[in-house]
Motif scaffolding. Structure first.
Motif, PDB file in Angstrom:
ATOM      1  N   THR A 179       0.836  -1.201   0.000  1.00 53.05           N
ATOM      2  CA  THR A 179       0.000   0.000   0.000  1.00 53.05           C
ATOM      3  C   THR A 179       0.872   1.252   0.000  1.00 53.05           C
ATOM      4  OG1 THR A 179      -1.775  -1.139   1.193  1.00 53.05           O
ATOM      5  CG2 THR A 179      -1.780   1.271   1.252  1.00 53.05           C
ATOM      6  N   VAL A 180       1.940   1.235   0.793  1.00 57.74           N
ATOM      7  CA  VAL A 180       2.866   2.375   0.832  1.00 57.74           C
ATOM      8  C   VAL A 180       3.532   2.568  -0.527  1.00 57.74           C
ATOM      9  CG1 VAL A 180       5.013   3.228   1.856  1.00 57.74           C
ATOM     10  CG2 VAL A 180       3.245   2.233   3.316  1.00 57.74           C
ATOM     11  N   VAL A 181       3.925   1.478  -1.170  1.00 57.63           N
ATOM     12  CA  VAL A 181       4.490   1.588  -2.526  1.00 57.63           C
ATOM     13  C   VAL A 181       3.474   2.203  -3.480  1.00 57.63           C
ATOM     14  CG1 VAL A 181       5.383   0.312  -4.510  1.00 57.63           C
ATOM     15  CG2 VAL A 181       6.090  -0.336  -2.200  1.00 57.63           C
ATOM     16  N   GLY A 182       2.227   1.723  -3.404  1.00 56.09           N
ATOM     17  CA  GLY A 182       1.185   2.248  -4.281  1.00 56.09           C
ATOM     18  C   GLY A 182       0.923   3.726  -4.055  1.00 56.09           C
ATOM     19  N   ILE A 183       0.898   4.139  -2.784  1.00 53.85           N
ATOM     20  CA  ILE A 183       0.704   5.557  -2.482  1.00 53.85           C
ATOM     21  C   ILE A 183       1.845   6.378  -3.064  1.00 53.85           C
ATOM     22  CG2 ILE A 183       0.651   7.266  -0.615  1.00 53.85           C
ATOM     23  CD1 ILE A 183      -0.793   5.089   1.067  1.00 53.85           C
ATOM     24  N   GLY A 184       3.058   5.883  -2.903  1.00 59.53           N
ATOM     25  CA  GLY A 184       4.203   6.617  -3.450  1.00 59.53           C
ATOM     26  C   GLY A 184       4.138   6.761  -4.956  1.00 59.53           C
ATOM     27  N   LEU A 185       3.778   5.674  -5.641  1.00 61.98           N
ATOM     28  CA  LEU A 185       3.721   5.706  -7.103  1.00 61.98           C
ATOM     29  C   LEU A 185       2.583   6.581  -7.611  1.00 61.98           C
ATOM     30  CD1 LEU A 185       4.380   1.929  -7.897  1.00 61.98           C
ATOM     31  CD2 LEU A 185       5.958   3.846  -8.238  1.00 61.98           C
ATOM     32  N   SER A 186       1.436   6.526  -6.928  1.00 63.55           N
ATOM     33  CA  SER A 186       0.234   7.200  -7.438  1.00 63.55           C
ATOM     34  C   SER A 186       0.014   8.590  -6.868  1.00 63.55           C
ATOM     35  CB  SER A 186      -1.000   6.334  -7.132  1.00 63.55           C
ATOM     36  OG  SER A 186      -0.900   5.066  -7.736  1.00 63.55           O
ATOM     37  N   LEU A 187       0.358   8.794  -5.613  1.00 63.80           N
ATOM     38  CA  LEU A 187       0.018  10.040  -4.919  1.00 63.80           C
ATOM     39  C   LEU A 187       1.237  10.795  -4.392  1.00 63.80           C
ATOM     40  CD1 LEU A 187      -2.941   8.586  -2.775  1.00 63.80           C
ATOM     41  CD2 LEU A 187      -3.066   9.652  -5.038  1.00 63.80           C
ATOM     42  N   GLY A 188       2.423  10.249  -4.586  1.00 65.85           N
ATOM     43  CA  GLY A 188       3.607  10.846  -3.979  1.00 65.85           C
ATOM     44  C   GLY A 188       4.222  11.997  -4.743  1.00 65.85           C
ATOM     45  N   GLY A 189       3.827  12.199  -5.992  1.00 70.04           N
ATOM     46  CA  GLY A 189       4.472  13.212  -6.822  1.00 70.04           C
ATOM     47  C   GLY A 189       4.391  14.637  -6.324  1.00 70.04           C
ATOM     48  N   PRO A 190       3.244  15.087  -5.819  1.00 71.61           N
ATOM     49  CA  PRO A 190       3.140  16.502  -5.422  1.00 71.61           C
ATOM     50  C   PRO A 190       4.002  16.898  -4.222  1.00 71.61           C
ATOM     51  CG  PRO A 190       0.967  15.603  -5.890  1.00 71.61           C
ATOM     52  CD  PRO A 190       1.907  14.441  -5.860  1.00 71.61           C
ATOM     53  N   THR A 191       4.074  16.022  -3.188  1.00 67.82           N
ATOM     54  CA  THR A 191       4.735  16.435  -1.937  1.00 67.82           C
ATOM     55  C   THR A 191       5.841  15.498  -1.479  1.00 67.82           C
ATOM     56  OG1 THR A 191       3.154  15.213  -0.548  1.00 67.82           O
ATOM     57  CG2 THR A 191       2.602  17.510  -1.102  1.00 67.82           C
ATOM     58  N   GLY A 192       5.999  14.352  -2.116  1.00 66.04           N
ATOM     59  CA  GLY A 192       6.965  13.382  -1.620  1.00 66.04           C
ATOM     60  C   GLY A 192       6.376  12.442  -0.588  1.00 66.04           C
ATOM     61  N   TYR A 193       5.064  12.496  -0.389  1.00 64.53           N
ATOM     62  CA  TYR A 193       4.264  11.599   0.462  1.00 64.53           C
ATOM     63  C   TYR A 193       4.889  11.292   1.817  1.00 64.53           C
ATOM     64  CZ  TYR A 193       6.805   7.287  -1.149  1.00 64.53           C
ATOM     65  OH  TYR A 193       7.725   6.319  -1.439  1.00 64.53           O
ATOM     66  N   ALA A 194       4.841  12.278   2.706  1.00 65.68           N
ATOM     67  CA  ALA A 194       5.265  12.007   4.086  1.00 65.68           C
ATOM     68  C   ALA A 194       4.369  10.931   4.699  1.00 65.68           C
ATOM     69  CB  ALA A 194       5.194  13.277   4.926  1.00 65.68           C
ATOM     70  N   ILE A 195       3.057  11.128   4.655  1.00 59.41           N
ATOM     71  CA  ILE A 195       2.024  10.246   5.212  1.00 59.41           C
ATOM     72  C   ILE A 195       2.360   9.721   6.608  1.00 59.41           C
ATOM     73  CG2 ILE A 195       1.062   9.638   2.961  1.00 59.41           C
ATOM     74  CD1 ILE A 195       2.464   6.908   3.150  1.00 59.41           C
TER      75      ILE A 195
END
Length: 245
Positions: A179-195
């Motif tokens: 799930t973390v990989v998927g978030i990085g690939l799909s949603l991480g572009g704008p901010t670098g996905y701290a989450i």
């Protein structure tokens, strides 16, 4: 699975040890891939976004398997808060959060120690190795991005409790890592996905203190976004879970 198992089933000592060591491992391996890809005279320089996203996914998997028997492997204040909203048990939350921040700082120091030679020859700002930053600086957009990414992570974790077999088999941790990989690939572009608030804050503190040549500033004006956004995302995930289930 009992609704409060992640928050209340462990002793204070186990929580402290598990969350400190687990979060330290998370940041060591996650920050380590950022250093490997970024620093000159690293064999992995310019390996790219795929290396970073999978590196963070593996970091989550390894750290969670290490710490799960001791503390339940929260490793993230947003996850702790989501689980507390779900269960209604808040007593151990401060201990979880404090241990996670300490672990994140230890992990960041270990990244620096591992790449000490490369850091000592550094000629460029290094904050991106330690913490996140937006490609387009817009606090509202950046906050929303972090809320959405963290919500996905926390809701995925919460819904696993509806399948007891995942917890018993250990596959749940693997699913979270992907799930973390998927978030990085799909949603991480704008901010670098701290989450994860401590994933950003702990290393940012360490970056501000370490004697790294030419390291640049620590961008404290942005630092609240990757803390507040994941907290909101985790709380929303917990609230929606309770409303749905």
């Amino acid at each position: 699975m009992d609704k409060g198992v992640f928050v209340s089933a462990f002793s204070n000592g186990d929580i402290f040890v598990g969350e400190t060591l687990g979060t330290a491992a998370l940041i060591l391996l996650g920050g380590g891939v950022c250093a490997a890809v970024t620093l000159k005279k690293s064999k992995a320089i310019n390996a790219g976004w795929l290396a970073i996203t999978f590196g963070w996914g593996f970091a989550v998997m390894i750290a969670a398997y290490m710490s799960a028997p001791k503390s339940g492997a929260h490793l993230n204040p947003a996850v702790t808060l989501a689980l507390a909203v779900k269960s209604g048990e808040w007593g151990d939350v401060p201990l979880y959060l404090g241990s996670q921040l300490l672990g994140a700082m230890i992990g960041a120091v270990l990244v620096w120690a591992t790449y000490l030679g490369q850091f000592n020859e550094n000629k460029e700002p290094t904050l991106g190795i330690f913490s996140t930053g937006p490609e387009i600086r817009n606090p509202v957009q950046n906050m929303l991005t972090e809320i959405i990414g963290t919500f996905v992570l926390c809701f995925a974790i919460l819904t696993q409790s509806t399948n007891e077999g995942l917890g018993k088999s250990g596959l749940g941790i693997l699913i979270v890592a992907f799930t973390v990989v998927g978030i990085g690939l799909s949603l991480g572009g704008p901010t670098g996905y701290a989450i994860n608030p401590v994933r950003d804050l702990g290393p940012r503190i360490v970056h501000s203190l370490l004697p790294i040549p030419n390291k640049g500033g620590s961008d404290w004006s942005y630092a609240w976004v990757p803390v507040a956004g994941p907290i909101v995302g985790g709380l929303l995930a917990g609230g929606l879970y309770n409303a749905m289930f």
